[in-house]
Enzyme design. Sequence first.
Site, mmCIF file in Angstrom:
data_model
loop_
_atom_site.group_PDB
_atom_site.id
_atom_site.type_symbol
_atom_site.label_atom_id
_atom_site.label_comp_id
_atom_site.label_asym_id
_atom_site.label_seq_id
_atom_site.Cartn_x
_atom_site.Cartn_y
_atom_site.Cartn_z
ATOM 1 N N GLY A 46 0.846 -1.192 0.000
ATOM 2 C CA GLY A 46 0.000 0.000 0.000
ATOM 3 C C GLY A 46 0.875 1.233 0.000
ATOM 4 O O GLY A 46 2.055 1.157 0.380
ATOM 5 N N GLN A 51 3.273 9.816 1.342
ATOM 6 C CA GLN A 51 4.575 9.137 1.403
ATOM 7 C C GLN A 51 5.475 9.519 0.221
ATOM 8 O O GLN A 51 6.685 9.283 0.264
ATOM 9 C CB GLN A 51 4.397 7.619 1.482
ATOM 10 C CG GLN A 51 3.736 7.184 2.794
ATOM 11 C CD GLN A 51 3.580 5.687 2.883
ATOM 12 O OE1 GLN A 51 2.603 5.129 2.388
ATOM 13 N NE2 GLN A 51 4.541 5.017 3.492
ATOM 14 N N CYS A 98 6.166 -0.211 7.545
ATOM 15 C CA CYS A 98 5.808 1.000 6.802
ATOM 16 C C CYS A 98 7.007 1.416 5.969
ATOM 17 O O CYS A 98 8.131 1.461 6.477
ATOM 18 C CB CYS A 98 5.424 2.121 7.775
ATOM 19 S SG CYS A 98 4.899 3.634 6.946
ATOM 20 N N LEU A 99 6.751 1.735 4.707
ATOM 21 C CA LEU A 99 7.845 2.138 3.824
ATOM 22 C C LEU A 99 8.501 3.441 4.301
ATOM 23 O O LEU A 99 9.632 3.726 3.931
ATOM 24 C CB LEU A 99 7.327 2.298 2.386
ATOM 25 C CG LEU A 99 6.854 0.989 1.728
ATOM 26 C CD1 LEU A 99 6.157 1.285 0.401
ATOM 27 C CD2 LEU A 99 8.009 0.015 1.524
ATOM 28 N N HIS A 140 -4.187 1.338 8.056
ATOM 29 C CA HIS A 140 -2.814 1.885 8.071
ATOM 30 C C HIS A 140 -2.701 3.050 7.078
ATOM 31 O O HIS A 140 -2.130 4.101 7.401
ATOM 32 C CB HIS A 140 -1.845 0.747 7.717
ATOM 33 C CG HIS A 140 -0.407 1.129 7.559
ATOM 34 N ND1 HIS A 140 0.587 0.655 8.385
ATOM 35 C CD2 HIS A 140 0.230 1.926 6.632
ATOM 36 C CE1 HIS A 140 1.753 1.152 7.995
ATOM 37 N NE2 HIS A 140 1.576 1.926 6.925
ATOM 38 N N GLU A 141 -3.282 2.872 5.880
ATOM 39 C CA GLU A 141 -3.163 3.916 4.844
ATOM 40 C C GLU A 141 -4.015 5.147 5.182
ATOM 41 O O GLU A 141 -3.566 6.285 4.981
ATOM 42 C CB GLU A 141 -3.556 3.365 3.471
ATOM 43 C CG GLU A 141 -2.747 2.171 2.975
ATOM 44 C CD GLU A 141 -1.249 2.359 3.017
ATOM 45 O OE1 GLU A 141 -0.776 3.502 3.073
ATOM 46 O OE2 GLU A 141 -0.542 1.331 3.020
ATOM 47 N N HIS A 144 -2.307 7.345 7.482
ATOM 48 C CA HIS A 144 -1.327 8.242 6.843
ATOM 49 C C HIS A 144 -1.994 9.540 6.380
ATOM 50 O O HIS A 144 -1.392 10.613 6.464
ATOM 51 C CB HIS A 144 -0.699 7.580 5.607
ATOM 52 C CG HIS A 144 0.486 6.701 5.888
ATOM 53 N ND1 HIS A 144 1.627 7.167 6.497
ATOM 54 C CD2 HIS A 144 0.720 5.391 5.613
ATOM 55 C CE1 HIS A 144 2.513 6.172 6.589
ATOM 56 N NE2 HIS A 144 1.985 5.080 6.062
HETATM 57 O O1 GNR Z 1 4.108 -2.605 2.485
HETATM 58 C C1 GNR Z 1 3.506 -2.471 3.541
HETATM 59 N N1 GNR Z 1 3.213 -3.572 4.278
HETATM 60 C C2 GNR Z 1 2.367 -3.546 5.380
HETATM 61 C C3 GNR Z 1 2.366 -4.643 6.221
HETATM 62 C C4 GNR Z 1 1.539 -4.688 7.313
HETATM 63 C C5 GNR Z 1 0.699 -3.631 7.572
HETATM 64 C C6 GNR Z 1 0.687 -2.522 6.753
HETATM 65 C C7 GNR Z 1 1.518 -2.479 5.667
HETATM 66 S S1 GNR Z 1 1.499 -1.107 4.618
HETATM 67 C C8 GNR Z 1 3.146 -1.127 4.034
HETATM 68 C C9 GNR Z 1 3.368 -0.034 3.007
HETATM 69 C C10 GNR Z 1 3.160 1.310 3.652
HETATM 70 O O2 GNR Z 1 3.945 1.842 4.379
HETATM 71 N N2 GNR Z 1 2.026 1.897 3.404
HETATM 72 O O3 GNR Z 1 1.733 3.082 3.987
HETATM 73 NI NI NI Z 2 2.882 3.139 5.829
#
Ligand code: GNR
Ligand code: NI
Length: 175
Positions: A46, A51, A98-99, A140-141, A144
């Site tokens: 995601g 980001q 999270c990236l 999670h997204e 952000h």
């Molecule tokens: O690549 C991603 N893997 C992930 C694994 C578990 C819970 C959430 C994520 S999202 C993350 C990519 C990211 O940072 N998206 O904002």
């Molecule tokens: Ni993230």
Amino acid sequence: MALKDIIILPDTQLRLVSKPVETVTPEVRQLVDDMFQTMYDAPGIGLAAIQVAQPLRLITMDLAKRDENGDTNPQPRVFINPEIIAKSDELSVYEEGCLSIPEYYEEVERPAKVRVRFLDINGKVHEEEAEGLYATCIQHEIDHLNGVLFIDYLSKLKRDRVMKKFSKAAKRAAE
Ligand code: GNR
Ligand code: NI
């Protein structure tokens, strides 16, 4: 298409509240293409626009798994102005990453199921029930988009430790 740089901690842009997408302009479509390329390259499941330093309520996602041959059937999804309109009382724990916080993983507890409303790239409204990894990822997204990171759900001790590690790394890189 273009790869974009992913911003990482302690970049304060990650704390911005992103603005709704008013119209899907050619620029927005280009951004979506760039986000997919950046997300697949990372690789991640995601990506929120902030980001890549664009404070817009826009998310790309692909939860496709590799098959036994190591191939993938891409399932690219775009969420514009997404909203969580219902959450289950039931919770589930998932190890998140999270990236924007590279190579750090911790378990986070969130509602197991959520109902999400969003616009697709053509401006059509959708409502979907999300569970499992989809539920975790969309929460999670959307966090952000509101300047919230998964480390905000950890103890202050763990969060401070992560912040310190990334602040030190940024200082070293600036020397
Ligand atoms: O690549 C991603 N893997 C992930 C694994 C578990 C819970 C959430 C994520 S999202 C993350 C990519 C990211 O940072 N998206 O904002
Ligand atoms: Ni993230």
